[in-house]
Scaffold this active site. Structure first.
Site, PDB file in Angstrom:
ATOM      1  N   GLU A 430       0.838  -1.180   0.000  1.00 33.40           N
ATOM      2  CA  GLU A 430       0.000   0.000   0.000  1.00 33.40           C
ATOM      3  C   GLU A 430       0.883   1.244   0.000  1.00 33.40           C
ATOM      4  OE1 GLU A 430      -1.316   1.266   3.686  1.00 33.40           O
ATOM      5  OE2 GLU A 430      -2.064   3.071   2.707  1.00 33.40           O
ATOM      6  N   ASP A 503       0.410  -0.624   6.413  1.00 29.94           N
ATOM      7  CA  ASP A 503       0.732  -0.056   7.722  1.00 29.94           C
ATOM      8  C   ASP A 503      -0.210  -0.549   8.802  1.00 29.94           C
ATOM      9  OD1 ASP A 503       2.967   1.434   7.198  1.00 29.94           O
ATOM     10  OD2 ASP A 503       1.798   3.108   6.375  1.00 29.94           O
ATOM     11  N   ASP A 505      -1.997   1.017  10.663  1.00 32.43           N
ATOM     12  CA  ASP A 505      -2.896   2.105  11.051  1.00 32.43           C
ATOM     13  C   ASP A 505      -4.254   1.897  10.387  1.00 32.43           C
ATOM     14  OD1 ASP A 505      -2.537   2.683   8.429  1.00 32.43           O
ATOM     15  OD2 ASP A 505      -1.372   4.512   8.754  1.00 32.43           O
ATOM     16  N   ASP A 507      -5.712   3.317   7.779  1.00 28.94           N
ATOM     17  CA  ASP A 507      -5.679   3.153   6.318  1.00 28.94           C
ATOM     18  C   ASP A 507      -5.203   1.764   5.943  1.00 28.94           C
ATOM     19  OD1 ASP A 507      -6.624   5.608   5.825  1.00 28.94           O
ATOM     20  OD2 ASP A 507      -4.659   6.534   5.404  1.00 28.94           O
TER      21      ASP A 507
END
Ligand code: 1YM
Length: 643
Positions: A430, A503, A505, A507
């Site tokens: 990503e 990641d 996180d 997203d």
């Protein structure tokens, strides 16, 4: 307990216990007996004990099971059955209870004339759990007495003795998993709860109560389903919109087996079929599923023509009639044959015949009696049939335009040199900068990189024709090379490791969820074959002087920190948190996340397709309210959104 199997006429007799092998074998190779020593194996211990209690319920003697996680990850399982036999077994001169817990494969169910139905595959049972526990105790309530025994690592530590009197019967087992045998010994309540709920659905009339006492919880979660798998279907469909009222339920027996099927169609496009043999999930399907599918297609075509809902030359395919279906198939039989890569496929061909005849007889009758439901189902299948034709045309035109068959690879793919799929890895990365680092850091001999960015198509809301045309998914379909949906062919797959690198996180979890939804819906064999992984990037960087280390968890951070400090309590260790993959330089990314020698990968499993489906539906489906609730409830976990 009306819905449970009838009592087995043959009573217990100590001579039926067969003695097979010693317990050292279990501690030498635990994976052979419980699958793995990771979290999945840890939870497996509980299922083994519960299975014995469920067998007792199937035999007609028990209608309540309690599962509690106590302080310190001690597991307590209680049933109200007859209690494990305590009389002296002739062959060994020991109480049957002791034999059941100290001898591998000991158990009535292995001898002839034991239970009518038992797990079979996982039935290695109580002694395996004992071998892998640093502490285990059993209390048997029987004959007005409480018989008590204790063990450690498979060895008896206290002889059986009477410790009190009782006015009930049943078995209580408490154990603590041996930290020497497992990667971790912390139980996940949700995992146990979901599994116990599934068992309660599969055994109508059986009450299962679960509780997590580690955080001082007082109340039990109670699961009791009089409707059995009918209620299972309603539960799976709870956030979906059914196209007809009620669940269609079909049941039938032969002398040594029973089959049950429950179905309901919703207005979605996916097929959601969950099957079980002797309460064991069979994600790879098998004969019971085949029998169901064949009969469903045949009965619906015949009914459609008979009711003049279909024209003479109309014909519905299996895919058409299964669009939007939620189906639970459960068979119980004496000698289940489990086959396939993960032993999760039922091989008994007599189950194909049984399920086929049950569905043929009962579904036709149901449709005759409920013509409105019949019409809703046939209309839905006709719409599916038309859409599938449109999708086929769309696919062909995309193929022609983009040369899918010419073998041309997409621009966004940096391929590897190796051509043997079993050696090739595809990193789906990503973000631009992370992809850049990955391309520079990788070993291009066997590691390919596919960059993905932007908001992906929400596959839950799209039909197959849109997916082929989608600019984000199309490159991935081409890169993987195996097609999608019904045409998916695993033999054409170009990489046997597909590694999602995103990641830690929000997203990152968004893209992970979307990708998994896509694989789950359209390339499910990828997950079933264990080809999908999640990369595990480090969370912290630690440095002291010239020494640099990385840590993948808080515990590891603390351990490395004290290691770096050594004997010097005042030494300064710098700890910084990695913000994201894009922040690492190519060497760092290679060393920590991509180098097969040093990286950690987490394999994505389909252990619980029902749960995955539930989460996908909630997160991606049309209904906004359940999604909001789910996110609020799970906000603290969203960072680790994995399946
Ligand atoms: C909390 C775990 O193990 N319950 C349990 C186990 C057995 C029986 C009853 C039982 C079986 C039979 C006769 C029989 C087991 N017995 C054996 C063996 N709960 C839990 N409840 N009487 C009682 O099979 O005929 C193995 S398991 F081998 F001793 F019969």
């Amino acid at each position: 307990m009306s819905d449970l199997n009838e009592k087995v006429t043959q009573e217990y007799d100590a001579s039926k216990i067969q003695v097979l092998e010693g317990l050292e074998a279990v501690r030498m190779r635990p994976g052979m007996y419980i699958g793995s020593t990771s979290s999945s194996g840890l939870h497996h211990l509980v299922y083994e004990i519960v299975d014995n209690a469920i067998d007792e319920a199937l035999a007609g003697y028990c209608d309540h099971i309690e599962v509690v996680i106590e302080e310190g990850d001690v597991i307590k399982v209680t049933d109200n059955g007859r209690g494990i036999p305590v009389d002296i077994q002739e062959q060994t001169g020991k109480p049957a209870l002791e034999v059941v817990y100290t001898v591998l494969h000991a158990g009535g169910k292995f001898g002839a004339g034991g239970y009518k139905v038992s797990g079979g595959l996982h039935g290695v049972g109580a002694s395996v759990v004992n071998a892998l526990s640093d502490w285990l105790e059993v209390d048997v309530h029987k004959n007005g007495n409480i018989y008590h025994m204790e063990f450690s690592r498979g060895e008896k530590t206290k002889d059986m003795e009477i410790v009190g009197t009782t006015d009930r019967t049943g078995t209580v087992v408490r154990f603590h998993p041996d930290p020497e045998m497992f990667d971790e010994t912390v139980y996940d309540y949700e995992t146990l709860h979901v599994r116990m709920r599934e068992q309660a659905f599969l055994n109508a009339g059986l009450r299962i109560s679960t509780k997590d006492e580690r955080e001082g919880k007082e109340a039990f979660d109670e699961m009791y389903y009089e409707g059995g798998i009918r209620e299972f279907v309603t539960f799976i469909n709870k956030n979906k919109t059914p196209v007809h009222e009620g669940v269609v339920y079909m049941q039938g027996d032969r002398e040594d087996a029973t089959a049950e099927v429950a179905i309901q169609w919703n207005d979605g496009y996916n097929e959601n079929m969950v099957s079980f043999a002797n309460n064991i999930h069979t994600p790879e399907g098998g004969m019971h599923e085949t029998g169901f599918k064949t009969a469903l297609t045949r009965v619906l075509n015949a009914y459609g023509h008979k009711a003049k809902l279909l024209k003479d030359d109309d014909s519905l395919s299996g895919e058409d009639v299964r669009e939007g279906i939620t189906a639970v198939i459960s068979v119980k039989l004496t000698n289940p044959q489990f086959e396939g890569q993960t032993k999760a496929k039922l091989g008994n061909s007599e189950m194909r015949t049984l399920v086929d005849s049950v569905v043929s007889a009962k579904l036709d009758q149901f449709l005759e009696e409920n013509p409105a439901v019949g019409k809703a189902i046939i209309d839905k299948a006709m719409t599916a049939s038309r859409a599938r034709e449109a999708a086929r045309k769309a696919r062909e035109s995309v193929r022609r335009k983009t040369g899918l068959e010419s073998g041309q690879m997409p621009e966004k793919l940096q391929d590897c040199n190796e051509r043997d799929p079993s050696l090739c890895e595809l990193y789906v990365v990503e973000g631009d900068s992370a992809a850049g680092s990955a391309i520079q850091g990788r070993d291009s001999r066997f590691q390919a990189i596919l960059a993905m960015w932007g908001k992906m198509l929400n596959v839950e809301k799209a039909r197959a024709d849109k997916i082929y045309g989608n600019d984000k998914l199309y490159p991935m379909i081409v890169a993987l090379g195996a097609g999608i949906g019904q045409e998916f062919n695993i033999d054409k797959l170009r990489y046997h490791k597909i590694i999602i690198m995103a990641d830690a996180d929000v997203d990152g979890s968004h893209i992970r969820t979307l990708l998994l939804t896509f694989f789950f819906r359209y390339m499910r064999p990828l997950i079933e074959n264990g080809y999908v992984y999640s990369a595990v990037p480090p969370l912290y960087k630690l440095s002291r002087g010239k020494t640099q280390r990385v840590a993948y968890s808080d515990d590891e951070r603390d351990a490395i920190s004290s290691e770096l400090r050594g004997d010097n309590p005042n030494a300064k260790v710098d700890i910084s948190r990695f913000k994201g993959l894009g922040e690492m330089d190519p060497e760092e990314l290679w060393e920590t996340t991509m180098n097969p020698e040093t990286r950690t990968l987490r394999r994505i499993t389909l252990d619980d397709a029902v749960k995955a489906d539930e989460v996908f539906t909630i997160l991606m489906g049309e209904e906004v309210e359940p999604r909001k609730q789910w996110i609020e409830l799970n906000a603290k976990y969203v960072v680790n959104l994995d399946f």
